[in-house]
Scaffold this motif. Structure first.
Motif, PDB file in Angstrom:
ATOM      1  N   LEU A   1      13.508   0.429   4.092  1.00 63.03           N
ATOM      2  CA  LEU A   1      14.391   1.547   4.456  1.00 63.03           C
ATOM      3  C   LEU A   1      14.674   2.438   3.248  1.00 63.03           C
ATOM      4  O   LEU A   1      14.665   3.671   3.351  1.00 63.03           O
ATOM      5  N   VAL A   2      14.910   1.824   2.089  1.00 63.88           N
ATOM      6  CA  VAL A   2      15.153   2.606   0.866  1.00 63.88           C
ATOM      7  C   VAL A   2      13.940   3.457   0.533  1.00 63.88           C
ATOM      8  O   VAL A   2      14.063   4.644   0.223  1.00 63.88           O
ATOM      9  N   ARG A   3      12.743   2.859   0.601  1.00 65.22           N
ATOM     10  CA  ARG A   3      11.525   3.614   0.286  1.00 65.22           C
ATOM     11  C   ARG A   3      11.313   4.791   1.242  1.00 65.22           C
ATOM     12  O   ARG A   3      10.656   5.762   0.889  1.00 65.22           O
ATOM     13  N   LEU A   4      11.894   4.689   2.430  1.00 65.83           N
ATOM     14  CA  LEU A   4      11.795   5.785   3.403  1.00 65.83           C
ATOM     15  C   LEU A   4      12.963   6.768   3.288  1.00 65.83           C
ATOM     16  O   LEU A   4      13.086   7.679   4.097  1.00 65.83           O
ATOM     17  N   GLY A   5      13.832   6.556   2.296  1.00 63.40           N
ATOM     18  CA  GLY A   5      14.966   7.462   2.084  1.00 63.40           C
ATOM     19  C   GLY A   5      16.138   7.200   3.011  1.00 63.40           C
ATOM     20  O   GLY A   5      17.009   8.045   3.153  1.00 63.40           O
ATOM     21  N   ARG A   6      16.182   6.024   3.616  1.00 63.03           N
ATOM     22  CA  ARG A   6      17.243   5.697   4.570  1.00 63.03           C
ATOM     23  C   ARG A   6      18.218   4.696   3.940  1.00 63.03           C
ATOM     24  O   ARG A   6      18.451   3.614   4.456  1.00 63.03           O
ATOM     25  N   GLN A   7      18.781   5.105   2.791  1.00 59.86           N
ATOM     26  CA  GLN A   7      19.635   4.233   1.995  1.00 59.86           C
ATOM     27  C   GLN A   7      20.887   3.773   2.738  1.00 59.86           C
ATOM     28  O   GLN A   7      21.311   2.626   2.589  1.00 59.86           O
ATOM     29  N   THR A   8      21.499   4.660   3.510  1.00 57.43           N
ATOM     30  CA  THR A   8      22.731   4.307   4.217  1.00 57.43           C
ATOM     31  C   THR A   8      22.482   3.161   5.192  1.00 57.43           C
ATOM     32  O   THR A   8      23.307   2.257   5.308  1.00 57.43           O
TER      33      THR A   8
ATOM     34  N   LEU B   1       0.819  -1.214   0.000  1.00 57.01           N
ATOM     35  CA  LEU B   1       0.000   0.000   0.000  1.00 57.01           C
ATOM     36  C   LEU B   1       0.857   1.271   0.000  1.00 57.01           C
ATOM     37  O   LEU B   1       0.335   2.371   0.070  1.00 57.01           O
ATOM     38  N   GLY B   2       2.189   1.097  -0.061  1.00 57.73           N
ATOM     39  CA  GLY B   2       3.081   2.250  -0.043  1.00 57.73           C
ATOM     40  C   GLY B   2       3.256   2.846   1.338  1.00 57.73           C
ATOM     41  O   GLY B   2       3.644   4.009   1.471  1.00 57.73           O
ATOM     42  N   ARG B   3       2.972   2.068   2.352  1.00 55.37           N
ATOM     43  CA  ARG B   3       3.067   2.564   3.730  1.00 55.37           C
ATOM     44  C   ARG B   3       4.272   1.931   4.414  1.00 55.37           C
ATOM     45  O   ARG B   3       4.161   1.219   5.407  1.00 55.37           O
ATOM     46  N   ALA B   4       5.451   2.219   3.848  1.00 55.73           N
ATOM     47  CA  ALA B   4       6.698   1.629   4.346  1.00 55.73           C
ATOM     48  C   ALA B   4       6.971   2.019   5.793  1.00 55.73           C
ATOM     49  O   ALA B   4       7.548   1.237   6.549  1.00 55.73           O
ATOM     50  N   ASP B   5       6.520   3.211   6.192  1.00 54.67           N
ATOM     51  CA  ASP B   5       6.747   3.651   7.569  1.00 54.67           C
ATOM     52  C   ASP B   5       6.027   2.749   8.571  1.00 54.67           C
ATOM     53  O   ASP B   5       6.521   2.514   9.677  1.00 54.67           O
ATOM     54  N   GLU B   6       4.869   2.220   8.192  1.00 62.06           N
ATOM     55  CA  GLU B   6       4.138   1.305   9.072  1.00 62.06           C
ATOM     56  C   GLU B   6       4.651  -0.130   8.946  1.00 62.06           C
ATOM     57  O   GLU B   6       4.578  -0.902   9.895  1.00 62.06           O
TER      58      GLU B   6
ATOM     59  N   LEU C   1      19.262  -3.854  -4.322  1.00 68.08           N
ATOM     60  CA  LEU C   1      20.591  -3.306  -4.059  1.00 68.08           C
ATOM     61  C   LEU C   1      20.928  -2.228  -5.079  1.00 68.08           C
ATOM     62  O   LEU C   1      21.446  -1.161  -4.722  1.00 68.08           O
ATOM     63  N   GLY C   2      20.613  -2.477  -6.348  1.00 71.68           N
ATOM     64  CA  GLY C   2      20.869  -1.476  -7.389  1.00 71.68           C
ATOM     65  C   GLY C   2      20.113  -0.189  -7.132  1.00 71.68           C
ATOM     66  O   GLY C   2      20.651   0.912  -7.283  1.00 71.68           O
ATOM     67  N   ASP C   3      18.854  -0.299  -6.726  1.00 77.87           N
ATOM     68  CA  ASP C   3      18.045   0.886  -6.418  1.00 77.87           C
ATOM     69  C   ASP C   3      18.670   1.682  -5.276  1.00 77.87           C
ATOM     70  O   ASP C   3      18.771   2.915  -5.329  1.00 77.87           O
TER      71      ASP C   3
ATOM     72  N   MET D   1      17.309 -14.216   4.015  1.00 76.38           N
ATOM     73  CA  MET D   1      17.578 -13.325   2.888  1.00 76.38           C
ATOM     74  C   MET D   1      16.343 -12.495   2.547  1.00 76.38           C
ATOM     75  O   MET D   1      16.434 -11.284   2.348  1.00 76.38           O
ATOM     76  N   ARG D   2      15.179 -13.122   2.508  1.00 76.97           N
ATOM     77  CA  ARG D   2      13.941 -12.384   2.202  1.00 76.97           C
ATOM     78  C   ARG D   2      13.649 -11.326   3.263  1.00 76.97           C
ATOM     79  O   ARG D   2      13.233 -10.215   2.952  1.00 76.97           O
ATOM     80  N   SER D   3      13.870 -11.678   4.527  1.00 78.20           N
ATOM     81  CA  SER D   3      13.644 -10.699   5.598  1.00 78.20           C
ATOM     82  C   SER D   3      14.588  -9.510   5.474  1.00 78.20           C
ATOM     83  O   SER D   3      14.177  -8.360   5.658  1.00 78.20           O
ATOM     84  N   MET D   4      15.846  -9.781   5.171  1.00 77.76           N
ATOM     85  CA  MET D   4      16.817  -8.695   4.983  1.00 77.76           C
ATOM     86  C   MET D   4      16.444  -7.824   3.783  1.00 77.76           C
ATOM     87  O   MET D   4      16.523  -6.591   3.849  1.00 77.76           O
ATOM     88  N   SER D   5      16.029  -8.468   2.691  1.00 76.23           N
ATOM     89  CA  SER D   5      15.614  -7.723   1.491  1.00 76.23           C
ATOM     90  C   SER D   5      14.391  -6.864   1.772  1.00 76.23           C
ATOM     91  O   SER D   5      14.343  -5.688   1.381  1.00 76.23           O
ATOM     92  N   ASN D   6      13.406  -7.446   2.446  1.00 79.42           N
ATOM     93  CA  ASN D   6      12.184  -6.688   2.751  1.00 79.42           C
ATOM     94  C   ASN D   6      12.477  -5.494   3.657  1.00 79.42           C
ATOM     95  O   ASN D   6      11.982  -4.382   3.430  1.00 79.42           O
ATOM     96  N   TYR D   7      13.286  -5.716   4.667  1.00 82.42           N
ATOM     97  CA  TYR D   7      13.627  -4.638   5.594  1.00 82.42           C
ATOM     98  C   TYR D   7      14.450  -3.560   4.882  1.00 82.42           C
ATOM     99  O   TYR D   7      14.144  -2.365   4.978  1.00 82.42           O
ATOM    100  N   GLY D   8      15.459  -3.983   4.143  1.00 87.16           N
ATOM    101  CA  GLY D   8      16.281  -3.027   3.403  1.00 87.16           C
ATOM    102  C   GLY D   8      15.478  -2.252   2.376  1.00 87.16           C
ATOM    103  O   GLY D   8      15.643  -1.043   2.225  1.00 87.16           O
ATOM    104  N   GLY D   9      14.564  -2.941   1.678  1.00 89.06           N
ATOM    105  CA  GLY D   9      13.722  -2.266   0.694  1.00 89.06           C
ATOM    106  C   GLY D   9      12.834  -1.210   1.329  1.00 89.06           C
ATOM    107  O   GLY D   9      12.646  -0.124   0.778  1.00 89.06           O
TER     108      GLY D   9
END
Length: 186
Positions: free
Chosen positions: A46-53, A7-12, A84-86, A36-44
């Motif tokens: 964070l990226v959507r929230l602008g927390r790339q670092t 739903l685009g609600r990465a903050d929630e 990762l590329g994103d 791996m899926r949990s790490m990808s989901n969490y990292g993704g």
């Protein structure tokens, strides 16, 4: 968490994804693929929230695990590479992002085909990297190919085709090809 993410609600979604990741970390009975899926989901998220670092180490580790579990050329590696590329693209580490997208394209073309939605999405991301590097002619070629394949597969009015067409017009304009750019906007 997945519903919130869709739903685009990465903050929630983020705290829920973190709870799942924390529950899986350090446990020997959790399959590496699930970690791996949990790490990808969490990292993704964070990226959507602008927390790339913050996202980068999670996405790098998820990609490493995917390569270890599935192998260097398995299609399960595509999505971690794309995420990762994103992240790298947003961190302006564009050459590294381009390598991730190129690998995802090659693997995806081999496993699901050149005109599959995922492959075309990775091609769109690759073209975006080329444009970010101001490699306009290469970006024009990549966007042109992506638009042509999207139209053939999904039709002229598909969202991915229209997005690619808009980006193609922008790149044509950057190369001074204003007439072609105007035609691409139509």
């Amino acid at each position: 968490a997945v519903c919130y993410g869709n739903l685009g609600r990465a903050d929630e979604a983020l705290p829920l994804l973190k709870r799942v990741l924390d529950a899986r970390l350090g446990r020997s009975d959790i399959p590496q693929a699930a970690l791996m899926r949990s790490m990808s989901n969490y990292g993704g998220a964070l990226v959507r929230l602008g927390r790339q670092t913050e996202a980068l180490p999670w996405l790098e580790r998820a990609t490493e695990i995917a390569e270890h579990v599935y192998g260097h050329g398995d299609r399960m590696l595509c999505e971690p590479l794309n995420l990762l590329g994103d992240c790298l693209l947003r961190l302006l580490r564009i050459d590294e992002a381009l390598r991730c997208f190129d690998r995802a394209i090659a693997i995806s073309e081999t496993h699901v085909g050149r005109d599959h939605f995922q492959t075309l999405n990775y091609l769109q991301n690759c073209a975006s990297c080329l444009a970010s590097l101001q490699r306009w002619e290469e970006a024009v070629l990549a966007y042109g190919e992506q638009v042509q394949r999207c139209r053939r597969t999904f039709g002229d009015s598909s969202m991915l085709a229209l997005l690619g067409q808009s980006n193609l017009a922008s790149c044509l304009s950057k190369t001074g090809r204003k007439t072609e750019a105007l035609l691409a906007w139509r």
